[in-house]
Every structure is written in C-alpha cells, then in structure tokens.
Write an enzyme that holds these catalytic residues in place. Structure first.
Site, mmCIF file in Angstrom:
data_model
loop_
_atom_site.group_PDB
_atom_site.id
_atom_site.type_symbol
_atom_site.label_atom_id
_atom_site.label_comp_id
_atom_site.label_asym_id
_atom_site.label_seq_id
_atom_site.Cartn_x
_atom_site.Cartn_y
_atom_site.Cartn_z
ATOM 1 N N GLU A 5 0.844 -1.207 0.000
ATOM 2 C CA GLU A 5 0.000 0.000 0.000
ATOM 3 C C GLU A 5 0.878 1.256 0.000
ATOM 4 O O GLU A 5 0.735 2.137 0.854
ATOM 5 C CB GLU A 5 -0.986 -0.011 1.183
ATOM 6 C CG GLU A 5 -1.944 -1.193 1.103
ATOM 7 C CD GLU A 5 -3.116 -1.131 2.082
ATOM 8 O OE1 GLU A 5 -3.161 -0.234 2.937
ATOM 9 O OE2 GLU A 5 -3.997 -2.009 1.974
ATOM 10 N N GLU A 23 -4.813 -8.929 -0.159
ATOM 11 C CA GLU A 23 -5.549 -8.622 1.085
ATOM 12 C C GLU A 23 -7.018 -8.543 0.712
ATOM 13 O O GLU A 23 -7.417 -7.678 -0.074
ATOM 14 C CB GLU A 23 -5.090 -7.300 1.713
ATOM 15 C CG GLU A 23 -3.747 -7.412 2.390
ATOM 16 C CD GLU A 23 -3.360 -6.168 3.195
ATOM 17 O OE1 GLU A 23 -4.255 -5.458 3.696
ATOM 18 O OE2 GLU A 23 -2.141 -5.928 3.293
HETATM 19 O O1 AHR Z 1 -4.809 -6.212 7.159
HETATM 20 C C1 AHR Z 1 -4.709 -5.059 7.918
HETATM 21 C C2 AHR Z 1 -4.100 -3.900 7.148
HETATM 22 O O2 AHR Z 1 -4.950 -3.537 6.098
HETATM 23 C C3 AHR Z 1 -2.790 -4.151 6.460
HETATM 24 O O3 AHR Z 1 -1.712 -4.028 7.317
HETATM 25 C C4 AHR Z 1 -2.759 -3.073 5.418
HETATM 26 O O4 AHR Z 1 -1.987 -3.435 4.297
HETATM 27 C C5 AHR Z 1 -4.223 -2.868 5.088
HETATM 28 O O5 AHR Z 1 -4.565 -1.539 5.065
#
Ligand code: AHR
Length: 532
Positions: free
Chosen positions: A202, A336
């Site tokens: 990110e 994610e």
């Molecule tokens: O999964 C929790 C967080 O969500 C991670 O650390 C980040 O990459 C995302 O914003």
C-alpha cells in the site's frame, strides 16, 4: 473481461435465454435451480495460490496465534503451537504473506534474527511492544511445519534497497558469504525458497504515501537489486515479484494501475514484475462499523452485496492490465481481502479482533468463486488474516483454539487448488431482503487433479432451501459425495465452548441418467465431488 468471465457470462446468458423460452423453470418461483456443466469446455487453471493466507505482526496474529515460545506450556515445536500447525496443514495453505501489511514497511529484518532479539515498537497496530521473537528463521520453520511457501514483503517505505537485498541474500544464497554463514549459525545452512516477493505494501498510503510515478521508480530499483540467489529457483520455480497495485476502484487507483502497467509494458532486461497486488476489504464504509456477531438479515444481505463488488473491481483493473499486458503475463494478486468489521467490544482497537460467523463463510465462498472465474488473470489471493485478526481461519486464547466458519470453507475448497475451471450455466434466481436483491445461488465447477469433477454451490438465501438439478452434459455420474456448511442463524459462530455450531456435514445427491439432484439448505455452502 477475462476469458473465463466472458465464457461464464456467455454460458449464463445461454442459460437465461433458455429460461426465457420457458424450458427451465424460474428459480424465484420454485426455489429450483438447474445447473448445467460441460466438462469438455475446460478453461484456465485455478491457481492454488488464490487460497493463500496472510500473517502480519498485528495483535495476536503471530504472537499467541502462531508463536508461543519454546518454554510455553502450550504444546509447541520450537515455539510454534502444534494445534495451529495441525489445523493449517489440513488447509494445504499454498503461501503465507508476511510480515505485513503496513508492518512490512517498518520492518527491519535484522532485529528478528540470531540469539539476541531487538525489542521494538509496532506503531501501526496499537503501539505495542514487538519482541521480534518470531523472525525470519522462525517464520520459515513455521512454513516448513505447515508445508507452505513464503510470500515475503520487503520494506520499501522506511527501508532501503540495500537492506532488502541483504535480507534476500541471507535467506537464499548457497554461497559461503558472511550472510550465508550467519544463516547457517542461526540453524539453517540450506537456502530458503522465497516463492513471492512483495515490493512494498500500500505504498499509496501506509507504505509511504507515494505518487504512482515515485513508486514506479522505487519498484524498478527493488526489482533490479533484491535478488533471489537460491540455486533451485534460477530456472524453474523462479521468485514472483509482486508490485503494489490498487486499493479500490476510484480514479486514484485506476491511475495507479495504469502507471505501473504502462511501466511494465516498457520494461527492459534489468527489471521485471510478475504480479500486481490488489487490496479490497468488505467493509461497507470506513471506519469499519458493522458488527461481526449479533446481527440480523439486514446486515447479512448488505455485507454480501458489498462483497460482490469484488467482481467489478477485478474487471476494472483487469481491463487496464489487458491494455498493457494482453498475454496476461502479470498476475493480479488480491493479497488482502476479506470482511473488516468493528472491533469486538473490549478488545484493543489496534488488534482488529472480530468474530467470524456463517455470514463470513458465505462471503468467503462468493469471493473464491469470483477469483476462480477470473483464473486466467487472478493467480493469487491472500485472505486477511490467518489467525485472530479480521476474517481469520483460527482463533486462539492462550491454550484454547477454535476453527471458524471461514476455515471450513477453505477446507472444503481444497480440491479446487490447481484444478481446471469448468464453465457452469445456471439460473441463479433472486434473493430479496428490503431494498437488497442478490443472486440466490452461485456455483463454480472444476476438474480436480484427482480426476473428479468438483462443484461448489452456495445458497445465499437465509430463508429458502433450493432444489438443484445438476445436468452433466455428455457425461454420467458414477458416484457423488459432498459436504455442506450451514448453521441455525446467519450470525452463528463457533466458540471455544461450543466449537461445532458451524461445521460441515455430509450432503447427499441422487444420480440418475446423467443428472444429479440435491437440496441446498438456506444460507449454506456446499462442495460435491462427482466421479464420471
Ligand atoms: O490487514 C490489515 C491492514 O490492512 C494491512 O496491514 C494493510 O496493508 C491494510 O490496510
């Protein structure tokens, strides 16, 4: 649109056209679904890596969830809890993404190796102490215990290319360098295999608030210098480099995908990427406010509507990728995804603790089905997160452990790992609650590595059962077996005291003249295998 998605949509249209002719009764009228499967029209391989997991140094995701320490009274092997290892082995976890997440862009690997560990802080997640007791060698030990591959995200935000390059040398070289000797002294003379390398996390936000152009400059440097030296990964099994990709569908993320993919199109011999990451949580609205338990049908239907947006998001970014990479060499890696609800009352809000209910099982199945339909482009995904955090597989509390409804969906879907996608035509019907309308049923099919035809069918409707008639075009069915996952309520959960509220049970199907019939319970996920 991907080839599989196009194929699926075409089949669906054929199915719907047939309904229009009145040959297939409408699912809405009779809660009856005809599913047509033609195994001769096999498509792309469903990459086993779409069943990947994610373990971040966050709350009790690692500390307490995986790592209890060698001296713990909780049964462990070299500090890693045995009950968790046994449970994860049954999922055939293809890869685990580590050490983050946002944590990765603040992680300095040297703090987590050798006999003396630095004690540092975890400013992202509750500002708590990070003991660094599970570092590189312990993570690799954990992977070898569960039989999984490493997806290591390197620190682009606050680290340097040199730091990341040395980490990779520590992990992968077989030559007698100082770092190789250090690894051997730490108990591992043989080089580790690193299947995936995440170049930042990110980077448009917690990873450093970079502009797309700035990130691309960084990405090229990391791609060039952060090398994998493992002799076994030079020709085959090469490490896949994953660039940071979008976090949604808004213009800033379409610009991000455009910029990275445009750079990729012009890449030279000196750098390369093999994947573009995408993050998409089912949250409703930020900050997360949906309760993870104690909710009703309204919240059930709303969350499932939100989760189906995954398909549009993949279509959107795939279309951009197709422009610059029509041969689909770069995979879209949804590294994610999952439900993100309000923190459980009384928990540390920085630990992202939530319950996991039957709704999450349905949500997981719907997303896995979406990934499978996009198998030609989506070749990896990592649910967030594996243990005790967000949509977890497993929850622990000291010596106690419970498997969640999501765990069971991943277990039921293991035959889809590396199976070959088979298009399915069906009239999904419609489930309506208030102003929300959703497809009542969803289905995928695949030819498994075991030679069997595997079908996963979800009945989203929490009130009505569905009678399914499976029509196997040009083939018969010799034997059928399967499992179904449901529970009394949409928010039913498994607890430490009652761990078997949401567990799979056998489902029976009748085979006759190339057709199978089975009944899907309301709000259920079913997986059946058909021997032909
Ligand atoms: O999964 C929790 C967080 O969500 C991670 O650390 C980040 O990459 C995302 O914003």
């Amino acid at each position: 649109m991907t080839q599989n998605a196009a194929c699926f949509k075409r089949s669906l249209l054929v199915g719907l056209a047939v309904i229009g002719l009145g040959l297939i009764p409408s699912a809405t009228a009779a809660e009856r679904v005809e599913v047509s499967i033609d195994a001769s029209k096999a498509g792309a391989k469903i990459d086993r890596n779409i069943f990947g997991q994610f373990a971040e140094h966050l709350g009790h995701g690692i500390d307490g969830g995986i790592w209890v320490g060698r001296d713990s009274t909780i049964p462990n092997t070299r500090g890693i809890r045995n009950d968790v290892v046994t449970a994860l082995k049954a999922l055939k976890v293809p890869n685990v993404r580590w050490p983050g997440g946002c944590f990765a862009d603040e992680y300095h690997w040297r703090k987590g190796i050798g006999p003396q560990r630095a004690v540092s802080l975890n400013p992202n997640w509750g500002g708590v102490i990070e003991p660094n007791t599970l570092g590189t060698d312990e993570f690799m030990d954990f992977l070898s215990q569960i039989g999984s591959d490493a997806y290591v995200s390197v620190n682009v935000g606050s680290g340097t290319p040199q730091e990341a390059a040395e980490w990779l040398e520590y992990m992968t070289t077989a030559q007698p360098t100082t770092l190789e000797k250090e690894r051997a002294a730490n108990g591992h003379p043989a080089p580790y295999k690193i299947a995936f390398l995440g170049i930042g996390n990110e980077s448009w936000d917690c990873g450093g608030n970079m502009t797309p152009d700035y990130y691309v400059s960084q990405m090229k440097i990391y791609s060039r210098f952060v090398r994998n030296f493992n002799p076994a990964q030079q020709d085959k099994d090469q490490m896949q480099k994953i660039a940071v990709g979008p976090g949604g569908g808004e213009p800033r993320w379409t610009e991000w995908t455009e910029t990275v993919m445009k750079a990729y199109q012009q890449h030279t011999w000196s750098w390369d990427i093999n994947g573009l990451s995408m993050h998409s949580y089912t949250v409703g609205h930020w900050p997360p406010s949906y309760a993870s338990s104690g909710f009703g049908e309204t919240e059930y239907s709303q969350i499932l509507k939100f989760t189906l947006e995954m398909d549009d998001l993949i279509n959107k970014h795939s279309a951009i990728m197709d422009k610059y990479d029509p041969q689909k060499k770069v995979a879209l890696i949804v590294d994610e995804w999952g439900a993100w609800y309000a923190p459980l009352p009384g928990s540390n809000p920085g630990f992202l603790v939530q319950q996991n209910s039957l709704r999450d099982a349905v949500l997981a199945a719907l997303n896995l089905n979406i990934f499978a339909r996009h198998a030609d482009r989506v070749r990896g995904a990592n649910i967030a997160q594996m243990i005790n955090v967000l949509q977890a597989m497993i929850m622990t509390d000291r010596e106690k452990m419970v498997l969640t409804p999501t765990y069971y969906v991943f277990k039921m879907y293991t035959p889809f790992q590396d199976a070959t996608f088979v298009p399915v035509a069906f009239n999904s019907g419609t489930y309506t609650h208030g102003d929300i309308s959703l497809p009542r049923t969803d289905a995928i099919a695949a030819k498994g590595k075991d030679g069997k035809l595997w079908v996963a069918i979800t009945n989203v409707d929490p009130n009505e059962a569905v009678d399914v008639e499976l029509n196997l075009v040009d083939t018969g069915a010799k034997a059928v077996s399967g499992e179904t996952l449901t529970a009394p309520k949409v928010d039913s959960i498994n607890t430490f005291d009652a761990p078997n509220t949401v567990v799979p049970k056998p489902i029976s199907a009748k085979a006759q003249g190339g057709k199978l019939t089975l009944k899907l319970e309301p709000k259920s996920v079913s997986v059946i295998s058909i021997e032909q």
